[in-house]
Design a protein around this motif. Structure first.
Motif, PDB file in Angstrom:
ATOM      1  N   ARG A 125      42.153  48.110  40.191  1.00 14.88           N
ATOM      2  CA  ARG A 125      41.225  47.449  41.119  1.00 14.88           C
ATOM      3  C   ARG A 125      41.855  46.201  41.752  1.00 14.88           C
ATOM      4  N   GLU A 172      35.757  51.667  40.851  1.00 16.54           N
ATOM      5  CA  GLU A 172      37.025  51.609  41.584  1.00 16.54           C
ATOM      6  C   GLU A 172      36.998  50.457  42.581  1.00 16.54           C
ATOM      7  N   THR A 179      43.180  48.644  34.941  1.00 22.20           N
ATOM      8  CA  THR A 179      42.618  49.331  36.110  1.00 22.20           C
ATOM      9  C   THR A 179      43.580  49.135  37.282  1.00 22.20           C
TER      10      THR A 179
END
Ligand SMILES: Cc1cc2nc3c(=O)[nH]c(=O)nc-3n(C[C@H](O)[C@H](O)[C@H](O)COP(=O)(O)OP(=O)(O)OC[C@H]3O[C@@H](n4cnc5c(N)ncnc54)[C@H](O)[C@@H]3O)c2cc1C
Length: 341
Positions: free
Chosen positions: A142, A114, A140
């Protein structure tokens, strides 16, 4: 498309795109029959085999396309001064040509986390990095930061594509361009400044040797743990190596077939086939020497060869067919190996 005997497949070049004055992208359409074989992860590369001035050369080129997001496979080749394959590819390759290509390989890839991702790219080192960025943005949540160093504004590969990503994902990605002719070279102090509080990030580094060294030393001064750092070295094999003396009195002999020629090579105890071949003045294909690229594969046709390790450079099906990574191959008694024709 043709499956050749060995690890290469003949693919048709779907397009050649001029990216900058000294780099071009090569685009491949992968036929349905090979889609599984050529499936890849962001950050992986293709090994291309070309013939230049009568010499067969194998060179790795990272995929700048992103799996599942781009419909075609794309690599980008930047000219290296006096480099044989890179200049040949830039000068001679055209749409419709055929190239011998090994399926994707490599371990410079995203992992499940993460935490932020901080990427340092220099020159052609942007190729695996842009693939990782595209994938991370799409798959993601991120936060990303790219520090991208180039000689000057004209040499920035994928400038427009990066600008488009920045406007589409302004809240998730920051891009810092560093130009040698404006800002000077990247140094460790700049690395520290750009990382800022993101010391928990995963770091991806790819670019010229001195650039990567500086980034590594900046990260070391921040006490970033080595397991957060991923590095892809774009090194080209030296050819041929200066022979270091090796005691072959207690070793054995391996017969090596390369480019249609057979050579009996004395192997030292514990010496790899690749090292022995190079010491004997042969020019076998290889790149990473760390068991992950697959470029140095050869088939064992007689005798036994054990591998010291395999970091994904060769799959079980190939092992079952008798292939070995010669950078890891230790001969157990007399043996005979053949590099792919
Ligand atoms: C995993 C990986 C991914 C890569 N991805 C990319 C990519 O995406 N894009 C990209 O552009 N490149 C990439 N590379 C680099 C690429 O594989 C080649 O190394 C690069 O294109 C140079 O190859 P060449 O044949 O043109 O140069 P070479 O002919 O191998 O020469 C390379 C350098 O060595 C010098 N040299 C050559 N022979 C000798 C000799 N006998 N003595 C002394 N010096 C010599 C040359 O002057 C030149 O500076 C990657 C490399 C790896 C390992």
């Amino acid at each position: 498309m043709t499956a050749l005997d060995g690890p290469y497949y003949r693919l048709e070049v779907a397009d050649v795109i001029e990216e900058t004055d000294d780099s071009k992208s090569i685009v491949f359409d992968i036929p349905d029959a090979l889609s599984e074989r050529f499936a890849y992860r962001a950050g992986q590369f293709l090994a291309l085999r070309v013939e230049v001035d009568g010499h067969r050369l194998v060179r790795c080129y990272s995929l700048a396309s992103a799996p599942g997001l781009d419909s075609q496979h794309k690599v980008t080749v930047k000219r290296v001064v006096t480099g044989r394959a890179s200049n040949w590819l830039n000068d001679h390759l055209a749409k419709g040509d055929q190239l011998e290509v090994m399926p994707p390989n490599g371990i410079f890839c995203l992992r499940e986390r993460e935490t932020p991702i901080v990427l340092f790219g220099g020159g052609s080192g942007i190729t695996p990095i842009i693939s990782i960025i595209k994938t991370a943005l799409q798959t993601t949540s991120r936060i990303l930061k790219l520090v991208y160093a180039n000689r000057n504004d004209r040499s920035i590969i994928f400038k427009d594509e990066l600008a488009a990503m920045l406007s589409a994902y302004a809240e998730r990605i920051e891009i810092v361009h560093r130009l040698d002719d404006v800002h000077g070279f990247v140094d460790a102090a700049l690395v520290v400044q750009q990382v800022g509080p993101k010391t928990d990030a995963d770091f991806y580094i790819c670019g010229p040797g001195p650039f990567m060294d500086v980034v590594e030393s900046g990260l070391a001064s921040l006490d970033v743990s080595p397991d957060q750092i991923f590095i892809e070295r774009f090194e080209s094999p030296e050819s041929p190596v200066a022979a270091a003396p090796v005691d072959t009195s207690r070793g054995t002999v391996v017969t090596i077939k390369l480019d249609g020629k057979e050579t009996a090579v004395a192997v030292g105890e514990g010496e790899t086939i690749l090292a022995a071949a190079r010491r004997a003045g042969l020019e076998p294909p290889f790149a990473c020497e760390e068991a992950y690229c697959g470029c140095c594969m050869a088939k064992v046709v007689e005798g036994r060869v054990d591998m010291l390790g395999n970091d994904g450079g060769i799959d079980q099906r190939q092992v079952d067919d008798g292939w070995v990574l010669t950078c890891q191959g230790i001969v157990k008694g007399a043996a005979r190996v053949e590099y792919p024709d």
